[in-house]
Design a protein around this motif. Structure first.
Motif, PDB file in Angstrom:
ATOM      1  N   GLY A  68       0.821  -1.209   0.000  1.00 35.25           N
ATOM      2  CA  GLY A  68       0.000   0.000   0.000  1.00 35.25           C
ATOM      3  C   GLY A  68       0.853   1.255   0.000  1.00 35.25           C
ATOM      4  N   ARG A  69       1.932   1.243   0.790  1.00 35.00           N
ATOM      5  CA  ARG A  69       2.846   2.398   0.816  1.00 35.00           C
ATOM      6  C   ARG A  69       3.465   2.627  -0.564  1.00 35.00           C
ATOM      7  N   LYS A  70       3.873   1.540  -1.207  1.00 36.31           N
ATOM      8  CA  LYS A  70       4.480   1.631  -2.543  1.00 36.31           C
ATOM      9  C   LYS A  70       3.463   2.151  -3.553  1.00 36.31           C
ATOM     10  N   ALA A  71       2.243   1.624  -3.491  1.00 36.71           N
ATOM     11  CA  ALA A  71       1.205   2.065  -4.426  1.00 36.71           C
ATOM     12  C   ALA A  71       0.904   3.552  -4.238  1.00 36.71           C
ATOM     13  N   PHE A  72       0.875   4.008  -2.991  1.00 35.36           N
ATOM     14  CA  PHE A  72       0.610   5.415  -2.715  1.00 35.36           C
ATOM     15  C   PHE A  72       1.757   6.284  -3.239  1.00 35.36           C
ATOM     16  N   SER A  73       2.978   5.849  -2.996  1.00 34.82           N
ATOM     17  CA  SER A  73       4.149   6.586  -3.482  1.00 34.82           C
ATOM     18  C   SER A  73       4.132   6.675  -5.008  1.00 34.82           C
ATOM     19  N   ASP A  74       3.828   5.565  -5.665  1.00 37.51           N
ATOM     20  CA  ASP A  74       3.740   5.544  -7.127  1.00 37.51           C
ATOM     21  C   ASP A  74       2.624   6.474  -7.615  1.00 37.51           C
ATOM     22  N   TYR A  75       1.519   6.510  -6.882  1.00 35.87           N
ATOM     23  CA  TYR A  75       0.399   7.375  -7.239  1.00 35.87           C
ATOM     24  C   TYR A  75       0.828   8.845  -7.171  1.00 35.87           C
ATOM     25  N   VAL A  76       1.516   9.209  -6.109  1.00 34.63           N
ATOM     26  CA  VAL A  76       1.999  10.589  -5.957  1.00 34.63           C
ATOM     27  C   VAL A  76       2.970  10.933  -7.088  1.00 34.63           C
ATOM     28  N   ASP A  77       3.870  10.001  -7.413  1.00 32.39           N
ATOM     29  CA  ASP A  77       4.791  10.226  -8.530  1.00 32.39           C
ATOM     30  C   ASP A  77       4.039  10.429  -9.839  1.00 32.39           C
ATOM     31  N   ALA A  78       2.993   9.651 -10.049  1.00 38.75           N
ATOM     32  CA  ALA A  78       2.191   9.791 -11.265  1.00 38.75           C
ATOM     33  C   ALA A  78       1.503  11.154 -11.297  1.00 38.75           C
ATOM     34  N   LEU A  79       0.985  11.599 -10.149  1.00 38.77           N
ATOM     35  CA  LEU A  79       0.367  12.932 -10.086  1.00 38.77           C
ATOM     36  C   LEU A  79       1.378  14.020 -10.440  1.00 38.77           C
ATOM     37  N   LYS A  80       2.587  13.859  -9.949  1.00 41.17           N
ATOM     38  CA  LYS A  80       3.632  14.854 -10.230  1.00 41.17           C
ATOM     39  C   LYS A  80       3.933  14.960 -11.717  1.00 41.17           C
ATOM     40  N   SER A  81       3.721  13.874 -12.453  1.00 38.77           N
ATOM     41  CA  SER A  81       4.000  13.901 -13.888  1.00 38.77           C
ATOM     42  C   SER A  81       3.034  14.820 -14.630  1.00 38.77           C
ATOM     43  N   TYR A  82       1.920  15.190 -13.995  1.00 37.94           N
ATOM     44  CA  TYR A  82       0.941  16.081 -14.610  1.00 37.94           C
ATOM     45  C   TYR A  82       1.217  17.548 -14.301  1.00 37.94           C
ATOM     46  N   LEU A  83       2.136  17.798 -13.366  1.00 38.23           N
ATOM     47  CA  LEU A  83       2.453  19.166 -12.980  1.00 38.23           C
ATOM     48  C   LEU A  83       3.550  19.731 -13.872  1.00 38.23           C
ATOM     49  N   PRO A  84       3.510  21.050 -14.096  1.00 39.46           N
ATOM     50  CA  PRO A  84       4.548  21.651 -14.959  1.00 39.46           C
ATOM     51  C   PRO A  84       5.912  21.639 -14.290  1.00 39.46           C
TER      52      PRO A  84
END
Length: 93
Positions: free
Chosen positions: A77-93
């Motif tokens: 779950g921690r890994k999935a959450f971390s990956d999710y945050v990284d994916a969100l960051k890919s949408y930021l300029p």
């Protein structure tokens, strides 16, 4: 390049539960319900989905005659959450 967002974590309530569990050792159902301002039924369904994905561990027992459910986040779950945050960051300029 944009990364795919994990659809299991992209739900507002599941994301809230995971965020809460990241900051505590464990949380009981009543605490999660209060913090997320969700209904018992909806929270129960979302906890089951996170548990089935092995993102959280759910422990059910009784305190006296009352059921008591506690949740804690898993390594997966921690890994999935971390990956999710990284994916969100890919949408930021």
């Amino acid at each position: 390049m944009f990364k795919d967002l994990n659809p299991l974590l992209h739900s507002q309530l599941r994301l809230a539960v995971m965020s809460i569990l990241l900051s505590v050792d464990e949380a009981d159902f009543v605490y999660l319900k209060k913090k997320t301002k969700s209904t018992a039924g909806n929270l129960s369904v979302q906890i089951d989905k996170l548990s089935q994905a092995d993102y959280i561990l759910v422990k059910k027992d009784f305190v006296g005659k009352r059921p008591h459910t506690t949740c804690r986040i898993t390594g997966k779950g921690r890994k999935a959450f971390s990956d999710y945050v990284d994916a969100l960051k890919s949408y930021l300029p």
